[in-house]
Design a protein around this motif. Sequence first.
Motif, mmCIF file in Angstrom:
data_model
loop_
_atom_site.group_PDB
_atom_site.id
_atom_site.type_symbol
_atom_site.label_atom_id
_atom_site.label_comp_id
_atom_site.label_asym_id
_atom_site.label_seq_id
_atom_site.Cartn_x
_atom_site.Cartn_y
_atom_site.Cartn_z
ATOM 1 N N ALA A 31 0.853 -1.383 0.039
ATOM 2 C CA ALA A 31 -0.004 0.060 -0.006
ATOM 3 C C ALA A 31 0.902 1.200 0.146
ATOM 4 O O ALA A 31 0.422 2.247 -0.045
ATOM 5 N N SER A 32 2.167 1.199 -0.037
ATOM 6 C CA SER A 32 3.155 2.343 0.344
ATOM 7 C C SER A 32 3.145 3.091 -1.292
ATOM 8 O O SER A 32 3.034 2.322 -2.241
ATOM 9 N N PRO A 33 3.069 4.430 -0.973
ATOM 10 C CA PRO A 33 3.376 5.146 -2.404
ATOM 11 C C PRO A 33 4.109 4.461 -3.566
ATOM 12 O O PRO A 33 3.753 4.505 -4.728
ATOM 13 N N ALA A 34 5.244 4.200 -3.018
ATOM 14 C CA ALA A 34 6.116 3.843 -4.113
ATOM 15 C C ALA A 34 5.975 2.330 -4.902
ATOM 16 O O ALA A 34 6.332 2.311 -6.083
ATOM 17 N N LEU A 35 5.020 1.643 -4.042
ATOM 18 C CA LEU A 35 4.826 0.485 -4.703
ATOM 19 C C LEU A 35 3.437 0.061 -5.052
ATOM 20 O O LEU A 35 3.105 -0.935 -5.524
ATOM 21 N N ARG A 36 2.564 1.160 -4.587
ATOM 22 C CA ARG A 36 0.854 1.092 -4.935
ATOM 23 C C ARG A 36 0.776 0.652 -6.355
ATOM 24 O O ARG A 36 1.199 1.409 -7.250
ATOM 25 N N GLY A 37 -0.006 -0.491 -6.449
ATOM 26 C CA GLY A 37 -0.387 -0.868 -7.996
ATOM 27 C C GLY A 37 0.738 -1.699 -8.897
ATOM 28 O O GLY A 37 0.411 -2.087 -9.846
ATOM 29 N N ARG A 38 1.707 -1.783 -7.945
ATOM 30 C CA ARG A 38 2.816 -2.925 -8.392
ATOM 31 C C ARG A 38 2.750 -4.053 -7.779
ATOM 32 O O ARG A 38 3.464 -5.001 -8.621
ATOM 33 N N ILE A 39 2.266 -4.188 -6.730
ATOM 34 C CA ILE A 39 2.386 -5.589 -6.081
ATOM 35 C C ILE A 39 0.800 -5.993 -5.888
ATOM 36 O O ILE A 39 -0.122 -5.289 -5.321
ATOM 37 N N ALA A 40 0.474 -7.395 -6.248
ATOM 38 C CA ALA A 40 -0.700 -7.998 -5.819
ATOM 39 C C ALA A 40 -0.727 -8.921 -4.658
ATOM 40 O O ALA A 40 0.459 -9.698 -4.728
ATOM 41 N N LEU A 41 -1.340 -8.764 -3.764
ATOM 42 C CA LEU A 41 -1.139 -9.782 -2.857
ATOM 43 C C LEU A 41 -2.643 -10.290 -2.473
ATOM 44 O O LEU A 41 -3.330 -10.161 -1.661
ATOM 45 N N PRO A 42 -3.082 -11.315 -3.275
ATOM 46 C CA PRO A 42 -4.491 -11.730 -3.311
ATOM 47 C C PRO A 42 -4.904 -12.543 -2.260
ATOM 48 O O PRO A 42 -4.042 -13.278 -1.541
ATOM 49 N N PRO A 43 -5.969 -12.467 -1.584
ATOM 50 C CA PRO A 43 -6.393 -12.878 -0.070
ATOM 51 C C PRO A 43 -6.540 -14.333 -0.331
ATOM 52 O O PRO A 43 -6.576 -15.301 0.729
ATOM 53 N N ARG A 44 -6.965 -14.741 -1.503
ATOM 54 C CA ARG A 44 -7.119 -16.345 -1.746
ATOM 55 C C ARG A 44 -6.778 -16.846 -3.063
ATOM 56 O O ARG A 44 -6.964 -15.623 -3.913
ATOM 57 N N HIS A 45 -6.570 -17.925 -3.277
ATOM 58 C CA HIS A 45 -6.290 -18.383 -4.689
ATOM 59 C C HIS A 45 -6.507 -19.802 -4.880
ATOM 60 O O HIS A 45 -6.648 -20.461 -3.832
ATOM 61 N N ASP A 46 -6.741 -20.397 -6.029
ATOM 62 C CA ASP A 46 -6.806 -21.877 -6.417
ATOM 63 C C ASP A 46 -6.105 -22.248 -7.329
ATOM 64 O O ASP A 46 -5.268 -21.260 -8.111
ATOM 65 N N ALA A 47 -6.114 -23.489 -7.796
ATOM 66 C CA ALA A 47 -5.359 -24.054 -8.744
ATOM 67 C C ALA A 47 -5.415 -23.220 -10.154
ATOM 68 O O ALA A 47 -4.285 -23.002 -10.874
ATOM 69 N N ALA A 48 -6.591 -22.811 -10.721
ATOM 70 C CA ALA A 48 -6.630 -22.038 -11.636
ATOM 71 C C ALA A 48 -5.777 -20.610 -11.858
ATOM 72 O O ALA A 48 -5.367 -20.292 -12.637
ATOM 73 N N ASP A 49 -5.989 -20.227 -10.821
ATOM 74 C CA ASP A 49 -5.144 -18.620 -10.662
ATOM 75 C C ASP A 49 -3.626 -19.115 -10.601
ATOM 76 O O ASP A 49 -2.654 -18.425 -11.310
ATOM 77 N N VAL A 50 -3.130 -20.302 -9.925
ATOM 78 C CA VAL A 50 -1.851 -20.497 -10.252
ATOM 79 C C VAL A 50 -1.444 -20.925 -11.466
ATOM 80 O O VAL A 50 -0.234 -20.363 -11.871
ATOM 81 N N THR A 51 -2.173 -21.699 -11.900
ATOM 82 C CA THR A 51 -1.952 -21.807 -13.507
ATOM 83 C C THR A 51 -1.861 -20.588 -14.305
ATOM 84 O O THR A 51 -0.971 -20.615 -15.370
ATOM 85 N N ALA A 52 -2.719 -19.788 -14.222
ATOM 86 C CA ALA A 52 -2.825 -18.617 -15.012
ATOM 87 C C ALA A 52 -1.522 -17.905 -14.716
ATOM 88 O O ALA A 52 -0.859 -17.104 -15.678
ATOM 89 N N LEU A 53 -1.165 -17.658 -13.417
ATOM 90 C CA LEU A 53 0.024 -16.939 -13.202
ATOM 91 C C LEU A 53 1.614 -17.729 -13.830
ATOM 92 O O LEU A 53 2.206 -16.885 -14.140
ATOM 93 N N TYR A 54 1.533 -19.074 -13.618
ATOM 94 C CA TYR A 54 2.757 -19.453 -14.049
ATOM 95 C C TYR A 54 2.510 -19.108 -15.772
ATOM 96 O O TYR A 54 3.654 -19.060 -16.647
ATOM 97 N N ARG A 55 1.472 -19.358 -16.390
ATOM 98 C CA ARG A 55 1.140 -19.162 -17.688
ATOM 99 C C ARG A 55 1.793 -17.639 -18.073
ATOM 100 O O ARG A 55 2.672 -17.404 -19.256
#
Length: 406
Positions: A31-55
């Motif tokens: 949430a800091s000004p320098a990094l806001r919008g550059r880091i995603a910290l999803p509160p939950r994820h499933d196998a499909a999310d992980v596959t999409a991130l690897y892709r």
Amino acid sequence: MQNLVILAGQHGGQSSNEERAVLGELQALAASPALRGRIALPPRHDAADVTALYRRAAARGVFVNPALHEPFGLTLIEAAAAGVPVVTTRNGGPAEIVAQIGHGLLVDPRDEHGIAAACRAVIEDAGLHARLSQAARVGSAAYDWRRYAGSAVGIYAALRRQPALLACDIDNTLTGSVDGAAAFARWRHGSSLPFVVATGRSFAEARAVLAQWHLPEPDAFIVDVGTRIPRPAGQGGWQSCAAFTAALDKDWDRAAVRAAIAPLGICAQPVVTEGAHKLSFFGDAADAAAIRAALAQAGLAARVVFSHGRLIDVLSPGGGKAAAIAAYAAGLGLTLDDCIAAGDSGNDLDMLDACGFAIVVANASDELATLAARPGLHRATRNHAAGVIEGLARLGLTTPAVQVAA
């Protein structure tokens, strides 16, 4: 600047104070000004999310595992399967995985600048990214889960087992080196492990060769390529195991087997080498194959054993060194899994393959080249009995007092 996705578990569930503190620190940084919008910290994820991130990462990204210590490294293999380069801890399993697949860089997980430099190197160097991505796709095939699990189970099983019987060939295994034979005799003198010899020779020949090389007599003999088991009969005498001999009669038609082989014109060994459940010939591998074909065409059951590049033995289908060892071991309440086999030639192949532990001496013939690597099998670096001692030492069954000088 690159985007960063941090998968920090499923938020909101049960967690320790330390986990909540770390998550809070990550959320504050994101949430800091320098990094806001550059880091995603999803509160939950499933196998499909992980596959999409690897892709997504396969296109020009990198997967980072900066654990202080990683016991194995499953995520690195997942990344490899997706073609994603990795930057990962050098501590634990990742070192072995990256060395085998070659799809990433190892880092000190305490070196923040080193981690950052490795990530930039992979992301900014298109050529490096392409090479690592290609290595990932090719190398991930090395981790076949069925094979990996089977190998692991085999290793654990071998660790649980304690060898309880040694079955050892004579010619070119125990013999061939005076120093090696002497070391084996010393081992035998100080060991309580049951010991049998398993040889292609006759009983009389086997005893003579052991005496010539000053080798100890075993607790029992397996002779004639596993078709007789002479055992002590009291007052210095020996008697063949009648139950094993009778078992070899099953499905064995000696006269018919001889008649089927006769038209091939293969040179027979002297009659003295034959037995009730064994016929012997001189010939090469092609002759052995011809015998097998002739017997198959005649519908006759038999085992054909080729060894030493020139000897062919045709046995009862229930014969062979492995079968004889199994029969003797059963009398001690043991199975083949409890036994060590040591040998050098083709007539040792069945016992080396069947016993739970196996020692192949360094001077072994090419006839054992097909013996598959497995937990419990040791290919010695030394010849003859010195190789047997080497294998016994590897199993923790000998001491420095019986080692052979280099």
